[in-house]
Design a protein around this motif. Structure first.
Motif, PDB file in Angstrom:
ATOM      1  N   PHE A   1       2.502   5.459  -7.502  1.00 19.25           N
ATOM      2  CA  PHE A   1       1.345   5.628  -8.386  1.00 19.25           C
ATOM      3  C   PHE A   1       0.318   6.604  -7.842  1.00 19.25           C
ATOM      4  O   PHE A   1      -0.749   6.787  -8.438  1.00 19.25           O
ATOM      5  N   ASN A   2       0.639   7.228  -6.667  1.00 14.29           N
ATOM      6  CA  ASN A   2      -0.271   8.198  -6.031  1.00 14.29           C
ATOM      7  C   ASN A   2      -1.659   7.622  -5.780  1.00 14.29           C
ATOM      8  O   ASN A   2      -2.644   8.338  -5.755  1.00 14.29           O
ATOM      9  N   ASN A   3      -1.716   6.321  -5.633  1.00 11.76           N
ATOM     10  CA  ASN A   3      -3.006   5.678  -5.395  1.00 11.76           C
ATOM     11  C   ASN A   3      -2.749   4.349  -4.690  1.00 11.76           C
ATOM     12  O   ASN A   3      -1.941   3.547  -5.156  1.00 11.76           O
ATOM     13  N   GLY A   4      -3.419   4.119  -3.565  1.00 18.04           N
ATOM     14  CA  GLY A   4      -3.189   2.899  -2.816  1.00 18.04           C
ATOM     15  C   GLY A   4      -3.952   1.716  -3.369  1.00 18.04           C
ATOM     16  O   GLY A   4      -4.601   1.794  -4.414  1.00 18.04           O
ATOM     17  N   ILE A   5      -3.856   0.595  -2.667  1.00 26.03           N
ATOM     18  CA  ILE A   5      -4.568  -0.621  -3.045  1.00 26.03           C
ATOM     19  C   ILE A   5      -6.013  -0.511  -2.585  1.00 26.03           C
ATOM     20  O   ILE A   5      -6.283  -0.242  -1.410  1.00 26.03           O
ATOM     21  N   LYS A   6      -6.939  -0.733  -3.507  1.00 27.13           N
ATOM     22  CA  LYS A   6      -8.356  -0.617  -3.181  1.00 27.13           C
ATOM     23  C   LYS A   6      -8.744  -1.684  -2.148  1.00 27.13           C
ATOM     24  O   LYS A   6      -8.505  -2.870  -2.341  1.00 27.13           O
ATOM     25  N   GLY A   7      -9.340  -1.233  -1.053  1.00 27.37           N
ATOM     26  CA  GLY A   7      -9.810  -2.154  -0.013  1.00 27.37           C
ATOM     27  C   GLY A   7      -8.716  -2.720   0.864  1.00 27.37           C
ATOM     28  O   GLY A   7      -8.960  -3.665   1.615  1.00 27.37           O
TER      29      GLY A   7
ATOM     30  N   GLU B   1       0.829  -1.203   0.000  1.00 33.05           N
ATOM     31  CA  GLU B   1       0.000   0.000   0.000  1.00 33.05           C
ATOM     32  C   GLU B   1       0.869   1.261   0.000  1.00 33.05           C
ATOM     33  O   GLU B   1       0.615   2.216  -0.739  1.00 33.05           O
ATOM     34  N   ILE B   2       1.926   1.256   0.815  1.00 29.17           N
ATOM     35  CA  ILE B   2       2.855   2.401   0.865  1.00 29.17           C
ATOM     36  C   ILE B   2       3.543   2.598  -0.485  1.00 29.17           C
ATOM     37  O   ILE B   2       3.637   3.724  -0.995  1.00 29.17           O
ATOM     38  N   LEU B   3       4.008   1.493  -1.072  1.00 29.41           N
ATOM     39  CA  LEU B   3       4.737   1.578  -2.344  1.00 29.41           C
ATOM     40  C   LEU B   3       3.847   2.061  -3.484  1.00 29.41           C
ATOM     41  O   LEU B   3       4.256   2.898  -4.290  1.00 29.41           O
ATOM     42  N   THR B   4       2.620   1.541  -3.557  1.00 22.88           N
ATOM     43  CA  THR B   4       1.709   1.985  -4.624  1.00 22.88           C
ATOM     44  C   THR B   4       1.304   3.438  -4.423  1.00 22.88           C
ATOM     45  O   THR B   4       1.135   4.180  -5.392  1.00 22.88           O
TER      46      THR B   4
END
Length: 622
Positions: free
Chosen positions: A37-43, A30-33
Motif C-alpha cells: 500500500f506504499n504506506n506503513g502503519i501509523k504510529g 508494517e513491512i507488508l503494508t
C-alpha cells in the motif's frame, strides 16, 4: 494465597507472551503494508518501542520468580552456618529495598515526567509507563520468597519494607509537591534528613551492596543500587534512573535484542541444530578435523542469534559432544575445552546483540559495527577450527568423504542456512530496519520450524516463551538500570577524569592498548557483556579518541576482549556453565579450556593491534 499467586503468574506470563508477539508481528505488518500500500502503519514505531518496556519488565518479573537474574554467585559457598544466613539475609534486604526505592522513583518519574495528555496511539503514556514501577515492586516482593512454598522471616520482611520506604523519601516528596498545592512543612525536613544521611552513609551502603553480591545479589540490583546511592549522596534526582531506563528501552534499536534472542530460542528448541550438524558433517566429516570445524561453526551460528553464549553451551553442548565422541578423533578433555571455547565466538557476527547494544551506547552505525566484526569473528572461528584440525592429525581416519549425503542434508537445512542470508540481505540491502529484521527473523523461524519442519507445535510456544523470557528479562533489566549508573558517571565527569589521567600517564598507543586488553579481560570475567557495555563503555570511548582509535575498531576490541572474559578463570561465566552442562569439576574445565584460551588471546591481540581487520569492509585503512 498460593492459588492467587498461581493465577497472577499465569496472567503475567500470558500478558508477556501476548506483548512479545505484538512486538514481533507489528513490524512485519508494517513491512507488508509498506510493500502493498506504499504506506506503513501509523504510529507503529511508537507501539513497538513501548511494547519493549512491557516485555522488559514483565520478563524481569518472571526472571525474579524463576530466580533467573544474572548474579555473581562464584563465592556463594565461602560462607557457612550463621555467616551464610547473615549474608543471604543482607542480599535479600538490599535487593528488595532497592527495588522498592526504584518503585517510588519510577512513580514520581511518571507523575512528573509525562503530561496527562500524552498518548501512545490511543493509550495514555502514563498507563504504558506504569509497568515500570509495577515491575520493580513485584520484583522486590519476590525477594521475600525462598521458593514457592517458603518465605523469609518476618523481621527480614519488615526491615526490607522500612529500607524501601526510606529510600523512597525523596521521590515521595517530589510526588507530594506535584500533587498538593501546599504540602506539609515536615516533608522538606524529611528529605533533607535523607540526603544528609547519604552524604555520609553512601559509601558504607555501597560496600554492603558489593559484599552482598557474594551471596547472589543480582547484577541489575548491584548496578541500580550503585546509581541510587551515588545519586543520593550528591543530592541528585532519583527520577533520573527510571527516566534513563525509559529512554534506553524506547530507543530505536533495542527492540531487536529480545526479537533476535527469541529467534535463537526457537532454533535451539527445534531440530535446527540436528539439521545443521548433519549438513556440516556431510561437508567436513570426511576431512581431518572436519567434526571440530562442524562444532565450531554450529556453535557460532547459535551464539550469534541468542546473544548469550551460555545458551549455546546448554542447548547444543550435549548434541555436539556426542557427535565429536562418535567421530573418535578427539579425547574427552579436548571436546569439553573446544565446546566451552566455541560458546562465545559468534558474538562478533551480525545480528549479534552485543554489537547492537555497543552501537546504541556509542552512537555509531550498527551497520558499520556489523561490518567491522566480520573479519575478526572469522579469525576467531578459524583459530578454533584449526586447533580441531591439528588435533585430529594423529588419528588414522576410517571414513572418507561421501558426497552423496550433501544434497539430502542441504535440502533439509536450507531453511536454516537461508536465515542469515535473509537477515544480511534485508538489513544491509536497506529493505528492513534493524527492528524489522529482528521481527522477520522471528516470524520466519516460527513458520520454518512450525509449519515446514513441524518441529514446534502450538503448545511448544509456551515452553519456548518460558525459557526465553527469563533470559530476556535478565538482559533488559541490566540494560535498563545500568543506563542510570552510566548517566551518573558521565554527569560526574568520570570519563574526563580518566582521560586526563591517561593523557598524563600514558604516551604510547601500544601501552594503552595493552592496558585496555587487561582491563577488559578482567571486566569480561567479572561482569556480563551487556552491563559492561553500558557502564565501562562510556569510560573507554574518550580514551580511545585520545589515541586516535577508530570508534568501530575500539568497539570490536571492546567486544572481543569481553567475550574472551567469559573463558577467563577463575569466574568466567562459560566455565561455570560448561562445568554444569558436562558434569565436570570446575578445576578440570579450567585445565581443558586453557590451551584454547591462549590461542584466542593471541587472536584477540592480533585484532587489537591490526586495525585493518576491523576496518577493511568500511574502506578504511586504519
Amino acid at each position: 494465597m498460593r492459588l492467587i499467586s498461581r493465577v497472577l503468574n499465569k496472567i503475567e506470563f500470558r500478558v508477556a507472551s501476548l506483548v512479545f508477539l505484538i512486538l514481533a508481528f507489528v513490524p512485519v505488518l508494517e513491512i507488508l503494508t509498506r510493500l502493498f500500500f506504499n504506506n506503513g502503519i501509523k504510529g507503529a514505531e511508537s507501539y513497538v518501542s513501548h511494547a519493549v518496556i512491557w516485555v522488559a519488565f514483565l520478563a524481569g518479573m518472571i526472571a525474579s520468580k524463576e530466580k533467573a537474574h544474572l548474579s555473581l554467585t562464584s563465592g556463594r559457598d565461602l560462607f557457612k552456618g550463621s555467616l551464610a544466613v547473615f549474608s543471604t539475609s543482607l542480599s535479600r534486604i538490599l535487593s528488595g529495598g532497592i527495588c522498592f526505592g526504584l518503585t517510588f522513583s519510577a512513580l514520581s518519574f511518571i507523575l512528573i515526567g509525562f503530561d496527562p495528555t500524552q498518548m501512545v496511539g490511543l493509550i495514555p503514556i502514563r498507563f504504558v509507563a506504569l509497568i515500570i514501577p509495577l515491575g520493580f515492586m513485584v520484583m522486590g516482593l519476590r525477594f521475600f520468597y525462598i521458593d514457592e512454598k517458603k518465605m523469609v522471616t518476618t523481621p527480614i520482611i519488615l526491615i526490607t519494607i522500612l529500607l524501601g520506604l526510606f529510600l523512597g523519601i525523596p521521590s515521595m516528596t517530589n510526588m507530594l509537591y506535584s500533587l498538593l498545592p501546599d504540602p506539609p512543612l515536615f516533608i522538606d525536613s524529611l528529605s533533607m534528613l535523607y540526603y544528609d544521611f547519604f552524604h555520609y552513609a553512601a559509601y558504607p551502603m555501597i560496600f554492603l551492596l558489593l559484599l552482598s553480591t557474594i551471596s547472589g545479589t543480582p547484577i541489575f540490583i548491584l548496578l541500580g543500587g550503585l546509581a541510587f546511592f551515588l545519586f543520593s549522596r550528591d543530592w541528585g534526582s532519583l527520577e533520573i534512573i527510571p527516566n534513563e531506563a525509559y529512554n534506553l528501552l524506547t530507543s530505536s534499536s533495542v527492540p531487536a535484542i529480545p526479537l533476535f534472542t527469541l529467534t535463537g530460542f526457537i532454533l535451539s528448541e527445534s531440530k535446527a541444530g540436528e539439521r545443521l550438524v548433519r549438513l556440516f558433517k556431510s561437508l567436513f566429516g570426511g576431512l581431518p578435523g572436519g567434526m571440530a570445524v562442524m562444532a565450531v561453526v554450529v556453535s557460532a551460528f547459535f551464539t550469534t542469534f541468542t546473544g548469550a553464549s551460555g545458551v549455546t553451551i546448554l542447548a547444543m553442548g550435549g548434541l555436539l559432544s556426542y557427535m565429536l565422541h562418535e567421530s573418535g578423533d578427539y579425547k574427552e578433555g579436548f571436546i569439553k575445552g573446544l565446546l566451552t571455547s566455541s560458546g562465545s565466538i559468534g558474538l562478533l557476527f551480525p545480528p549479534s546483540l552485543p554489537i547492537i547494544m555497543y552501537a546504541v551506547m556509542a552512537q555509531i552505525s550498527v551497520k558499520d559495527m556489523f561490518l567491522g566484526g566480520l573479519i575478526p569473528g572469522l579469525i576467531l572461528v578459524l583459530s578454533l577450527a584449526t586447533m580441531g584440525i591439528v588435533a585430529s592429525f594423529h588419528k588414522k581416519r576410517n571414513s572418507s568423504f561421501n558426497g552423496s549425503e550433501i544434497l539430502p542434508a542441504l535440502k533439509d537445512a536450507t531453511g536454516e542456512i537461508f536465515l542469515p542470508v535473509l537477515i544480511l540481505s534485508g538489513y544491509f540491502g536497506g529493505f528492513f530496519t534493524l527492528v524489522e529484521t529482528g521481527a522477520v527473523s522471528v516470524v520466519y523461524s516460527l513458520l520454518l520450524e512450525g509449519l515446514i519442519h513441524r518441529d514446534i507445535k502450538r503448545s511448544d510456544l509456551s515452553r519456548i516463551m518460558q525459557k526465553s523470557l527469563p533470559i530476556i528479562g535478565g538482559i533488559l533489566m541490566i540494560l535498563a538500570v545500568s543506563k542510570g549508573l552510566s548517566y551518573y558517571l558521565i554527569d560526574a565527569e568520570v570519563p574526563q577524569a580518566l582521560t586526563s589521567f591517561v593523557r598524563n600517564s600514558i604516551s604510547s598507543k601500544l601501552v594503552f592498548l595493552i592496558i585496555l586488553n587487561i582491563i577488559l579481560l578482567l571486566t569480561g570475567c567479572l561482569m556480563d557483556i551487556y552491563s559492561a557495555i553500558l557502564v565501562v563503555g562510556p569510560l573507554v570511548i574518550p580514551m580511545g579518541e585520545l589515541f586516535g582509535i577508530h570508534p568501530v575498531q575500539l568497539g570490536i576490541i571492546f567486544l572481543a576482549n569481553l567475550q574472551l572474559g567469559y573463558l577467563t578463570p577463575p569466574v568466567g561465566m562459560n566455565l561455570f556453565l560448561a562445568s554444569y552442562r558436562f558434569e565436570t569439576p570446575l578445576v578440570e574445565i579450567y585445565k581443558k579450556v586453557f590451551p584454547f584460551l591462549m590461542v584466542l588471546l593471541v587472536m584477540v591481540l592480533l585484532i587489537t593491534y591490526v586495525p585493518w581487520f576491523s576496518l577493511a569492509f568500511l574502506g578504511i585503512q586504519g
